[in-house]
Write a protein that holds these residues in place. Sequence first.
Motif, PDB file in Angstrom:
ATOM      1  N   LEU A  40      -2.821   1.862  -4.811  1.00 45.55           N
ATOM      2  CA  LEU A  40      -2.030   1.185  -3.790  1.00 45.55           C
ATOM      3  C   LEU A  40      -0.548   1.311  -4.111  1.00 45.55           C
ATOM      4  O   LEU A  40      -0.155   1.211  -5.275  1.00 45.55           O
ATOM      5  CB  LEU A  40      -2.394  -0.305  -3.737  1.00 45.55           C
ATOM      6  N   PRO A  41       0.278   1.547  -3.089  1.00 45.72           N
ATOM      7  CA  PRO A  41       1.719   1.554  -3.315  1.00 45.72           C
ATOM      8  C   PRO A  41       2.164   0.163  -3.760  1.00 45.72           C
ATOM      9  O   PRO A  41       1.520  -0.832  -3.436  1.00 45.72           O
ATOM     10  CB  PRO A  41       2.310   1.888  -1.944  1.00 45.72           C
ATOM     11  N   HIS A  79      -9.827   3.279   3.875  1.00 45.40           N
ATOM     12  CA  HIS A  79      -8.463   3.468   4.347  1.00 45.40           C
ATOM     13  C   HIS A  79      -7.557   2.440   3.689  1.00 45.40           C
ATOM     14  O   HIS A  79      -7.990   1.326   3.402  1.00 45.40           O
ATOM     15  CB  HIS A  79      -8.367   3.274   5.864  1.00 45.40           C
ATOM     16  N   VAL A  80      -6.293   2.814   3.479  1.00 40.87           N
ATOM     17  CA  VAL A  80      -5.274   1.861   3.042  1.00 40.87           C
ATOM     18  C   VAL A  80      -4.352   1.642   4.234  1.00 40.87           C
ATOM     19  O   VAL A  80      -3.809   2.593   4.799  1.00 40.87           O
ATOM     20  CB  VAL A  80      -4.482   2.387   1.827  1.00 40.87           C
ATOM     21  N   ILE A  81      -4.209   0.379   4.620  1.00 42.81           N
ATOM     22  CA  ILE A  81      -3.401   0.031   5.789  1.00 42.81           C
ATOM     23  C   ILE A  81      -2.120  -0.650   5.325  1.00 42.81           C
ATOM     24  O   ILE A  81      -2.163  -1.623   4.577  1.00 42.81           O
ATOM     25  CB  ILE A  81      -4.186  -0.897   6.730  1.00 42.81           C
ATOM     26  N   MET A 140       0.574  -2.823   6.602  1.00 42.86           N
ATOM     27  CA  MET A 140       0.815  -3.709   7.741  1.00 42.86           C
ATOM     28  C   MET A 140       2.295  -3.730   8.148  1.00 42.86           C
ATOM     29  O   MET A 140       2.607  -3.905   9.320  1.00 42.86           O
ATOM     30  CB  MET A 140       0.357  -5.130   7.411  1.00 42.86           C
ATOM     31  N   TRP A 141       3.192  -3.541   7.203  1.00 44.05           N
ATOM     32  CA  TRP A 141       4.621  -3.593   7.501  1.00 44.05           C
ATOM     33  C   TRP A 141       5.080  -2.348   8.252  1.00 44.05           C
ATOM     34  O   TRP A 141       5.772  -2.434   9.258  1.00 44.05           O
ATOM     35  CB  TRP A 141       5.402  -3.758   6.204  1.00 44.05           C
ATOM     36  N   ASN A 142       4.678  -1.156   7.761  1.00 47.55           N
ATOM     37  CA  ASN A 142       5.092   0.102   8.385  1.00 47.55           C
ATOM     38  C   ASN A 142       4.133   0.563   9.478  1.00 47.55           C
ATOM     39  O   ASN A 142       4.357   1.588  10.113  1.00 47.55           O
ATOM     40  CB  ASN A 142       5.227   1.200   7.333  1.00 47.55           C
ATOM     41  N   MET A 143       3.042  -0.170   9.654  1.00 49.05           N
ATOM     42  CA  MET A 143       2.018   0.141  10.663  1.00 49.05           C
ATOM     43  C   MET A 143       1.489   1.567  10.517  1.00 49.05           C
ATOM     44  O   MET A 143       1.484   2.347  11.471  1.00 49.05           O
ATOM     45  CB  MET A 143       2.549  -0.133  12.069  1.00 49.05           C
ATOM     46  N   THR A 144       1.061   1.907   9.280  1.00 48.70           N
ATOM     47  CA  THR A 144       0.466   3.213   9.013  1.00 48.70           C
ATOM     48  C   THR A 144      -0.902   3.022   8.369  1.00 48.70           C
ATOM     49  O   THR A 144      -1.178   1.991   7.757  1.00 48.70           O
ATOM     50  CB  THR A 144       1.351   4.060   8.080  1.00 48.70           C
ATOM     51  N   ILE A 145      -1.745   4.035   8.524  1.00 45.38           N
ATOM     52  CA  ILE A 145      -3.075   4.028   7.919  1.00 45.38           C
ATOM     53  C   ILE A 145      -3.232   5.310   7.115  1.00 45.38           C
ATOM     54  O   ILE A 145      -3.047   6.404   7.641  1.00 45.38           O
ATOM     55  CB  ILE A 145      -4.180   3.950   8.990  1.00 45.38           C
ATOM     56  N   GLY A 146      -3.563   5.162   5.832  1.00 52.62           N
ATOM     57  CA  GLY A 146      -3.791   6.313   4.963  1.00 52.62           C
ATOM     58  C   GLY A 146      -5.272   6.454   4.650  1.00 52.62           C
ATOM     59  O   GLY A 146      -5.949   5.472   4.351  1.00 52.62           O
ATOM     60  N   GLU A 147      -5.787   7.668   4.755  1.00 52.81           N
ATOM     61  CA  GLU A 147      -7.202   7.912   4.475  1.00 52.81           C
ATOM     62  C   GLU A 147      -7.412   8.114   2.983  1.00 52.81           C
ATOM     63  O   GLU A 147      -6.655   8.814   2.329  1.00 52.81           O
ATOM     64  CB  GLU A 147      -7.684   9.147   5.235  1.00 52.81           C
ATOM     65  N   CYS A 148      -8.458   7.482   2.455  1.00 52.81           N
ATOM     66  CA  CYS A 148      -8.816   7.625   1.039  1.00 52.81           C
ATOM     67  C   CYS A 148     -10.173   8.291   0.879  1.00 52.81           C
ATOM     68  O   CYS A 148     -10.739   8.297  -0.213  1.00 52.81           O
ATOM     69  CB  CYS A 148      -8.818   6.262   0.358  1.00 52.81           C
TER      70      CYS A 148
END
Length: 53
Positions: A39-40, A16-18, A20-28
Amino acid sequence: MCSFYIFNGDTSFEVHVIDMWNMTIGECGIQKGKFCIELPGRPHMEVQTRKMQ
């Protein structure tokens, strides 16, 4: 930006890519061996890996 990770080729990891600023979790997805995670270009990003059973 691409970050490379190298693990034992026999073991699968859930990745997962987390953001921390936007409090979102993206599945990889499920990864194995050597893999690249895109990574963004923002600060406060984290890559989480969990060993699959």
